[in-house]
Scaffold this active site. Structure first.
Site, PDB file in Angstrom:
ATOM      1  N   ASP A 168     -11.884   5.497  -0.675  1.00 47.28           N
ATOM      2  CA  ASP A 168     -12.297   4.621   0.428  1.00 47.28           C
ATOM      3  C   ASP A 168     -13.803   4.764   0.634  1.00 47.28           C
ATOM      4  OD1 ASP A 168     -10.976   4.048   3.769  1.00 47.28           O
ATOM      5  OD2 ASP A 168     -12.892   3.472   2.872  1.00 47.28           O
ATOM      6  N   GLY A 169     -14.496   3.645   0.638  1.00 48.18           N
ATOM      7  CA  GLY A 169     -15.959   3.676   0.802  1.00 48.18           C
ATOM      8  C   GLY A 169     -16.384   4.333   2.098  1.00 48.18           C
ATOM      9  N   TYR A 219     -21.754 -15.530  -7.145  1.00 50.16           N
ATOM     10  CA  TYR A 219     -21.579 -14.434  -6.182  1.00 50.16           C
ATOM     11  C   TYR A 219     -22.188 -13.128  -6.692  1.00 50.16           C
ATOM     12  CZ  TYR A 219     -19.216 -10.942  -3.355  1.00 50.16           C
ATOM     13  OH  TYR A 219     -18.952  -9.882  -2.537  1.00 50.16           O
ATOM     14  N   ASP A 273     -19.571  -4.923  -1.824  1.00 53.01           N
ATOM     15  CA  ASP A 273     -18.900  -6.082  -2.415  1.00 53.01           C
ATOM     16  C   ASP A 273     -17.427  -5.990  -2.027  1.00 53.01           C
ATOM     17  OD1 ASP A 273     -18.053  -6.991  -5.862  1.00 53.01           O
ATOM     18  OD2 ASP A 273     -17.857  -8.072  -3.947  1.00 53.01           O
ATOM     19  N   SER A 274     -17.153  -6.254  -0.766  1.00 54.11           N
ATOM     20  CA  SER A 274     -15.795  -5.969  -0.269  1.00 54.11           C
ATOM     21  C   SER A 274     -14.967  -7.240  -0.138  1.00 54.11           C
ATOM     22  CB  SER A 274     -15.893  -5.324   1.117  1.00 54.11           C
ATOM     23  OG  SER A 274     -16.274  -6.324   2.053  1.00 54.11           O
TER      24      SER A 274
HETATM   25  N1  SAM Z   1     -16.167 -11.101  -4.470  1.00 58.56           N
HETATM   26  C1  SAM Z   1     -15.085 -10.713  -3.599  1.00 58.56           C
HETATM   27  C2  SAM Z   1     -15.241 -11.290  -2.222  1.00 58.56           C
HETATM   28  O1  SAM Z   1     -16.353 -11.719  -1.897  1.00 58.56           O
HETATM   29  O2  SAM Z   1     -14.250 -11.310  -1.491  1.00 58.56           O
HETATM   30  C3  SAM Z   1     -14.942  -9.223  -3.567  1.00 58.56           C
HETATM   31  C4  SAM Z   1     -14.521  -8.743  -4.918  1.00 58.56           C
HETATM   32  S1  SAM Z   1     -14.065  -7.105  -5.111  1.00 58.56           S
HETATM   33  C5  SAM Z   1     -12.598  -7.360  -6.028  1.00 58.56           C
HETATM   34  C6  SAM Z   1     -13.504  -6.529  -3.540  1.00 58.56           C
HETATM   35  C7  SAM Z   1     -13.040  -5.085  -3.686  1.00 58.56           C
HETATM   36  O3  SAM Z   1     -13.194  -4.336  -2.473  1.00 58.56           O
HETATM   37  C8  SAM Z   1     -11.550  -4.948  -4.055  1.00 58.56           C
HETATM   38  O4  SAM Z   1     -11.441  -4.442  -5.354  1.00 58.56           O
HETATM   39  C9  SAM Z   1     -10.984  -3.982  -3.007  1.00 58.56           C
HETATM   40  O5  SAM Z   1     -10.021  -3.105  -3.544  1.00 58.56           O
HETATM   41  C10 SAM Z   1     -12.244  -3.263  -2.568  1.00 58.56           C
HETATM   42  N2  SAM Z   1     -12.128  -2.585  -1.268  1.00 58.56           N
HETATM   43  C11 SAM Z   1     -11.542  -3.048  -0.132  1.00 58.56           C
HETATM   44  N3  SAM Z   1     -11.638  -2.134   0.846  1.00 58.56           N
HETATM   45  C12 SAM Z   1     -12.321  -1.059   0.340  1.00 58.56           C
HETATM   46  C13 SAM Z   1     -12.732   0.203   0.872  1.00 58.56           C
HETATM   47  N4  SAM Z   1     -12.468   0.542   2.142  1.00 58.56           N
HETATM   48  N5  SAM Z   1     -13.414   1.055   0.059  1.00 58.56           N
HETATM   49  C14 SAM Z   1     -13.688   0.708  -1.232  1.00 58.56           C
HETATM   50  N6  SAM Z   1     -13.311  -0.464  -1.806  1.00 58.56           N
HETATM   51  C15 SAM Z   1     -12.625  -1.338  -1.020  1.00 58.56           C
END
Ligand code: SAM
Length: 306
Positions: free
Chosen positions: A154-155, A78, A173-174
């Site tokens: 928050d992105g 990934y 990468d959410s």
């Molecule tokens: N590889 C994983 C997948 O494909 O599902 C994603 C891994 S990474 C851990 C996903 C990250 O996105 C998490 O740490 C989560 O906290 C973050 N995330 C979710 N919503 C977000 C937002 N609105 N802004 C920034 N980060 C966010």
């Protein structure tokens, strides 16, 4: 207890004692299970349940709201694909933004490029960063690169404060569109990304599974086709511990110097500096880059070619 329909699970939804089963309304009627040797961490941040466990065959596993995010054994597939599909498609990427990706794995892969001068990351949940640094050193190593700046937030909000045309590449990468990542799959967010990309800049975003989420993918595709006037492409790869064993990526470019995603202009898999400093790539190579855009007929009919 498993997730009631529409609500994220509580973190440990073990159906078989001693096993973690990934139950979610995003893939009804099925669940991938991993044998649990030991739960290493369980916490609840302001945004989600966070859990880490030692599995018997996939190494350590990070779980957010009951959904597997990364495992030590297959994270390479990934992290390498979501990073190198966009960055190998443009010459000399310099400024890169990662949204989400709090585990640090994408940062590790972006830092392979000697042309890159600035790596910004916006992760909403500090607990994910801290947990990754404690339990996933091979991922969190990405934070050690001096070009990396971590923004906790928050992105969606972060991107609004970025000047137009700043980045060569944005990688989203959410987690999945239930919970804090929901807005990262919607058109307004894509519009704000297009603004912060330079002409001919590229976006790569996590785009779910063609086996499970064709409707969701169609929605993302139509939003991206309205927003990105360069090109919009869907690629996919195999990640054994993601639901249905595959995950997709939406590759978009803004109007400007044309980007041919299907034929990489960079060959990071042969870059000696990268191999020496970060170790050889475990998954990505230029052939699998081009192959990633070949779709099965049921998906091709809906996603269509460019
Ligand atoms: N590889 C994983 C997948 O494909 O599902 C994603 C891994 S990474 C851990 C996903 C990250 O996105 C998490 O740490 C989560 O906290 C973050 N995330 C979710 N919503 C977000 C937002 N609105 N802004 C920034 N980060 C966010």
């Amino acid at each position: 207890p498993s997730a009631e329909h529409g609500k994220p699970a509580d973190g440990v939804s073990s159906v078989i004692p001693g096993w973690f089963s990934e139950i979610s309304p995003l893939w009804p009627g099925e669940a991938h299970s991993l044998k649990v040797e030991k739960v290493l961490f369980q916490g609840k941040s302001d945004y989600q349940n966070v859990m880490v466990f030692q599995s018997s065959t996939y190494g350590r596993v990070l779980v957010l709201d009951g959904v597997i995010q990364v495992t030590e054994r297959d994270e390479c597939a990934y992290q390498e694909m979501i990073t190198h599909l966009p960055l190998c498609s443009i010459p000399n990427p310099k400024k890169v933004l990662v949204i989400g990706g709090g585990d640090g794995g994408v940062l590790r892969e972006v830092s392979r490029y000697s042309s890159v001068e600035q790596i910004d990351i916006c992760e909403i949940d500090k607990m994910v960063v801290d947990v990754s640094k404690q339990f996933f050193p091979h991922l969190a190593v990405g934070y050690e690169d001096p070009r990396v700046t971590l923004h906790i937030g928050d992105g969606v909000a972060f991107i609004k404060g970025v000047p137009e045309g700043t980045y060569d590449a944005v990688i989203v990468d959410s987690s999945d569109p239930i919970g804090p990542a929901q807005e990262l799959f919607e058109k307004p967010f894509f519009e704000s990304i297009a603004k912060v990309l330079r002409p001919g800049g590229v976006l790569c975003t996590q785009a779910e599974s063609i086996w499970l989420h064709m409707q969701l993918i169609e929605g993302i595709l139509s939003a991206c086709r309205q927003v990105f006037k360069g090109s919009v492409n869907y690629a996919w790869t195999t990640v054994p511990t993601y639901p249905s064993g595959v995950i997709g990526f939406m590759l978009c470019s803004t109007e400007g110097p044309p980007v041919d995603f299907q034929h990489p202009v960079n060959h990071i898999d042969e870059d000696e500096v990268s191999k020496k400093s970060k170790g050889p790539l475990k998954f990505y190579n230029s052939e699998i880059h081009s192959a990633a855009f070949c779709l099965p007929s049921f998906a091709k009919r809906i996603i269509g070619s460019e």
